[in-house]
Design an enzyme around this catalytic site. Structure first.
Site, PDB file in Angstrom:
ATOM      1  CG  HIS A   1       0.944   5.184   4.397  1.00 36.82           C
ATOM      2  ND1 HIS A   1       0.217   5.008   5.552  1.00 36.82           N
ATOM      3  CD2 HIS A   1       1.732   4.082   4.297  1.00 36.82           C
ATOM      4  CE1 HIS A   1       0.555   3.871   6.124  1.00 36.82           C
ATOM      5  NE2 HIS A   1       1.480   3.283   5.376  1.00 36.82           N
TER       6      HIS A   1
ATOM      7  CG  HIS B   1      -0.237  -0.148   2.526  1.00 38.80           C
ATOM      8  ND1 HIS B   1       0.149  -1.385   2.995  1.00 38.80           N
ATOM      9  CD2 HIS B   1       0.165   0.750   3.452  1.00 38.80           C
ATOM     10  CE1 HIS B   1       0.748  -1.232   4.164  1.00 38.80           C
ATOM     11  NE2 HIS B   1       0.781   0.059   4.458  1.00 38.80           N
TER      12      HIS B   1
HETATM   13  P1  AMP Z   1       2.112   0.250   7.260  1.00 36.25           P
HETATM   14  O1  AMP Z   1       2.767   0.547   8.575  1.00 36.25           O
HETATM   15  O2  AMP Z   1       2.744   0.998   6.124  1.00 36.25           O
HETATM   16  O3  AMP Z   1       2.011  -1.221   7.028  1.00 36.25           O
HETATM   17  O4  AMP Z   1       0.658   0.865   7.358  1.00 36.25           O
HETATM   18  C1  AMP Z   1      -0.493   0.143   7.601  1.00 36.25           C
HETATM   19  C2  AMP Z   1      -1.572   1.166   7.797  1.00 36.25           C
HETATM   20  O5  AMP Z   1      -2.816   0.505   7.729  1.00 36.25           O
HETATM   21  C3  AMP Z   1      -1.507   1.896   9.156  1.00 36.25           C
HETATM   22  O6  AMP Z   1      -1.396   3.285   8.936  1.00 36.25           O
HETATM   23  C4  AMP Z   1      -2.821   1.513   9.814  1.00 36.25           C
HETATM   24  O7  AMP Z   1      -3.370   2.585  10.540  1.00 36.25           O
HETATM   25  C5  AMP Z   1      -3.685   1.132   8.641  1.00 36.25           C
HETATM   26  N1  AMP Z   1      -4.739   0.174   8.928  1.00 36.25           N
HETATM   27  C6  AMP Z   1      -4.649  -0.979   9.643  1.00 36.25           C
HETATM   28  N2  AMP Z   1      -5.831  -1.631   9.635  1.00 36.25           N
HETATM   29  C7  AMP Z   1      -6.682  -0.869   8.910  1.00 36.25           C
HETATM   30  C8  AMP Z   1      -8.054  -1.000   8.520  1.00 36.25           C
HETATM   31  N3  AMP Z   1      -8.802  -2.056   8.905  1.00 36.25           N
HETATM   32  N4  AMP Z   1      -8.610  -0.026   7.761  1.00 36.25           N
HETATM   33  C9  AMP Z   1      -7.879   1.045   7.380  1.00 36.25           C
HETATM   34  N5  AMP Z   1      -6.585   1.219   7.693  1.00 36.25           N
HETATM   35  C10 AMP Z   1      -5.993   0.280   8.444  1.00 36.25           C
END
Ligand code: AMP
Ligand code: ZN
Length: 136
Positions: A101, A99
């Site tokens: 951000h 993903h």
């Molecule tokens: P990363 O640290 O780059 O893997 O980011 C994962 C992101 O996913 C974090 O910013 C979380 O807040 C977000 N996240 C985790 N679970 C969910 C969810 N169910 N819906 C939306 N965002 C999520």
């Protein structure tokens, strides 16, 4: 039931505040936003990270990241938009489904990654709605 929360969102079995969808990608609000308007872009097909994602999916996520960054800028008028992408736990990755951000930034604001404070549902939907409208 997949063990991957983002695959669950793609399958419609877990909720999200959706901003954008097409055949290859999904855009939705981060549930623990580090700033109002924090948006995620994911490929629908599961790939753990940059090292594993198919080129076609990577291109689609990149195109959509640009389109949604333009939408975030139009909707929220931040001083800047940060695009961030993490690979591996040591890099800070916590969800192992590729993903990007999109993080609106304000001049002088301090960024704290992973604050783990859930966003308010109404606020998340209001942000998603503003960004959706800016894409039309
Ligand atoms: P990363 O640290 O780059 O893997 O980011 C994962 C992101 O996913 C974090 O910013 C979380 O807040 C977000 N996240 C985790 N679970 C969910 C969810 N169910 N819906 C939306 N965002 C999520
Ligand atoms: Zn997945």
């Amino acid at each position: 039931m997949s063990e991957c929360i983002f695959c669950e969102i793609v399958a419609g079995r877990a909720p999200c505040h959706q901003v954008y969808e097409d055949d290859l990608v999904l855009g939705f609000m981060d549930a623990f936003p580090v700033a109002p308007g924090h948006t995620l872009v994911i490929p629908k097909q599961h790939a753990e990270n940059l090292f594993e994602i198919r080129a076609e999916c990577l291109a689609a996520v990149s195109r959509t990241s640009q389109a949604l960054a333009l939408g975030v800028r139009k909707a929220l008028d931040p001083d800047g938009v940060m695009v961030m992408q993490l690979n591996g736990a040591a890099a800070g990755q916590t969800v192992f489904h590729y993903h990007t951000h999109l993080i609106p930034r304000a001049e002088g604001s301090v960024l704290s990654l992973h604050p783990r404070i859930p966003g308010n549902t109404e606020e998340l939907e209001s942000m998603a709605s503003k960004i959706r409208s800016a894409l039309d």
